[in-house]
Design a protein around this motif. Structure first.
Motif, short mmCIF file in Angstrom:
data_model
loop_
_atom_site.label_atom_id
_atom_site.label_comp_id
_atom_site.label_asym_id
_atom_site.label_seq_id
_atom_site.Cartn_x
_atom_site.Cartn_y
_atom_site.Cartn_z
N LYS A 78 0.82 -1.22 0.00
CA LYS A 78 0.00 0.00 0.00
C LYS A 78 0.85 1.26 0.00
O LYS A 78 0.41 2.32 -0.45
N ASN A 80 3.81 1.30 -1.59
CA ASN A 80 4.74 1.14 -2.73
C ASN A 80 6.18 1.12 -2.25
O ASN A 80 7.09 1.65 -2.91
N PHE A 223 -8.52 -4.96 -6.56
CA PHE A 223 -8.08 -4.35 -5.30
C PHE A 223 -9.27 -3.73 -4.58
O PHE A 223 -10.19 -3.21 -5.23
N GLY A 226 -6.76 -0.62 -1.59
CA GLY A 226 -5.33 -0.85 -1.70
C GLY A 226 -4.88 -2.28 -1.51
O GLY A 226 -3.69 -2.58 -1.69
N PRO A 228 -5.02 -6.29 -2.57
CA PRO A 228 -5.43 -7.22 -3.61
C PRO A 228 -6.31 -8.32 -3.03
O PRO A 228 -5.97 -8.92 -2.01
N LEU A 281 2.24 -7.37 -8.12
CA LEU A 281 1.35 -6.59 -7.26
C LEU A 281 1.76 -5.13 -7.19
O LEU A 281 0.91 -4.23 -7.24
N HIS A 282 3.04 -4.86 -7.06
CA HIS A 282 3.50 -3.47 -7.00
C HIS A 282 3.20 -2.73 -8.30
O HIS A 282 2.78 -1.57 -8.29
N HIS A 285 -0.69 -2.22 -8.39
CA HIS A 285 -1.14 -1.27 -7.38
C HIS A 285 -0.81 0.16 -7.78
O HIS A 285 -1.63 1.08 -7.65
N ARG A 286 0.39 0.36 -8.29
CA ARG A 286 0.81 1.70 -8.70
C ARG A 286 -0.08 2.22 -9.84
O ARG A 286 -0.48 3.39 -9.84
N GLU A 289 -3.45 3.33 -8.47
CA GLU A 289 -3.34 4.61 -7.76
C GLU A 289 -3.33 5.78 -8.74
O GLU A 289 -3.89 6.84 -8.45
N GLN A 333 -5.36 5.10 0.97
CA GLN A 333 -5.81 3.91 0.26
C GLN A 333 -7.33 3.73 0.24
O GLN A 333 -7.84 2.76 -0.32
#
Length: 400
Positions: A78, A80, A223, A226, A228, A281-282, A285-286, A289, A333
């Motif tokens: 969350k 990063n 997600f 934030g 998964p 995942l990173h 997630h980015r 966002e 998040q």
């Protein structure tokens, strides 16, 4: 004052098996061997047998995989968090959890001391002992590598042979390995030359990008706030989700990192890492966002990523500054909810789509073909105001 009972963070390998015997001889008190399952795929019954054979009073094995992923890995996700831009910190994230559980075990069995097998040159000694200090400052801390007479692996092997310690002992150790559900790290030995390419047969979680399939694989990750929660529409537990992404990323060669990092103790160290699921995942997630976070909130959060990552890497997971940062990260998040589509191919995890019910992206505003809600003439005054200080700066330069 001599301890009455010690709880040792025990892995079953050469180092901690020798430490177990050394503690028994030096302190003459019961030693409980504590083992943390964070997804390293050990034969735990064999580990138990080794510890009891060396002389452990009791062997306590705890399955910490769900806590590891949900509380530690996903918290870092969350934020990063990546130390020095690259390292996703699989080892750094596991140590405070292991130390926290070790403290719990010490209290359960009535121990007044804890011990670990981290060396005096590495980061793990700091991570273990800062956690002990934050959660149980009353416990005595024993760090054998900083106290005993042994200087290296050869001394440990000799001690193990002399005392009949049942561990698989070899004098050839090309590199050191640390594994958990999030990653595998390799360092030391033949990897200490930063110019030397790591041998391909070293890697365990990923195939080489050259050997990966010639056809890409697509996947979607959902997600919520934030975190998964699903892959390709299937809701999964944290451990199931990370395990699946490890498998998918691994067969496409995703998630290898080779870097020279700055240890907290002041040394530089070359590390090789495999983090296939974490890398996916990173990346996802980015991307989500970028769709859902306000610009200034994102920029403020991004300015804190290096600090947040340092706190994890240095061992300050349990600290007042980390509590404050985590509260801020959680606030950011709240609207990071949606789906990201990725393509895995030859070592890469590429974002090819993203959507969210709370997206801040407006196609009608962003389009070059339409102008609803945005008057392009407004940009003229905006640019004039932004340019004012530059004109003043330029005029002063001309006078100098």
């Amino acid at each position: 004052m001599m301890p009455k009972k010690i709880v040792l963070a025990y892995s079953g390998g050469l180092d901690t098996s020798v430490i177990l015997k050394w503690l028994l001889e030096k302190y003459g008190c019961p030693v409980v061997a504590f083992c943390a399952d964070v997804g390293q795929e050990e034969d735990w019954e064999e580990v138990r047998r080794r510890a009891l054979a060396v002389g452990a009073e009791e062997v306590i094995i705890r399955d910490l995989r769900e806590e590891f992923v949900s509380e530690f890995v996903f918290t870092a996700l969350k934020a990063n968090a990546a130390y020095e831009g690259w390292y996703l910190m699989g080892t750094s994230l596991a140590r405070p959890l292991i130390a926290r559980e070790q403290v719990r075990v010490a209290r359960e069995v009535g121990a007044d001391a804890v011990a670990h097998g981290a060396t005096g040159k590495g980061n793990d000694q700091v991570r273990f002992e800062l956690t002990y200090a934050a959660l149980a400052p009353e416990l005595e801390v024993i760090a054998p590598w900083r106290q005993w007479e042994f200087e290296g692996r050869e001394d440990l092997i000799r001690f193990a042979e002399e005392h009949g310690i049942p561990v698989p002992v070899t004098r050839e150790k090309p590199y050191s390995i640390d594994a958990n559900l999030f990653h595998i790290s390799y360092e030391g030995g033949i990897l200490e030359d930063p110019w030397a390419e790591p041998p391909e047969d070293m890697f365990r979680m990923t195939v080489s990008p050259e050997a990966a399939p010639d056809e890409p694989e697509y996947l979607e990750i959902d997600f919520e706030r934030g975190v998964p929660v699903a892959v390709n529409g299937q809701r999964l537990s944290p451990v199931e989700l990370l395990s699946l992404l490890n498998e998918m990323g691994g067969r496409h060669g995703v998630g290898r990192v080779d870097m020279v990092e700055n240890r907290f103790v002041g040394l530089k160290s070359r590390g090789i890492y495999e983090t296939p699921g974490g890398t996916i995942l990173h990346t996802a997630h980015r991307a989500l966002e970028h769709l859902t976070l306000d610009r200034e909130v994102m920029h403020l959060r991004d300015s804190l990523i290096p600090r947040f990552s340092e706190l994890i890497y240095y061992g300050f997971w349990f600290s007042p500054e980390m509590e404050a940062l985590r509260a801020f990260i959680e606030e950011t998040q709240k609207n990071v909810t949606g789906t990201v589509r990725l393509k895995l191919y030859k070592g890469q995890a590429m974002v090819v789509g993203r959507k969210s019910p709370v997206s801040l992206y407006r196609e009608d505003l962003a389009s070059f073909d339409r102008a609803e809600g945005y008057d392009q003439k407004d940009a003229e005054g905006f640019i004039r105001l932004q340019a004012l200080r530059l004109k003043l700066w330029s005029a002063r330069k001309g006078r100098a």
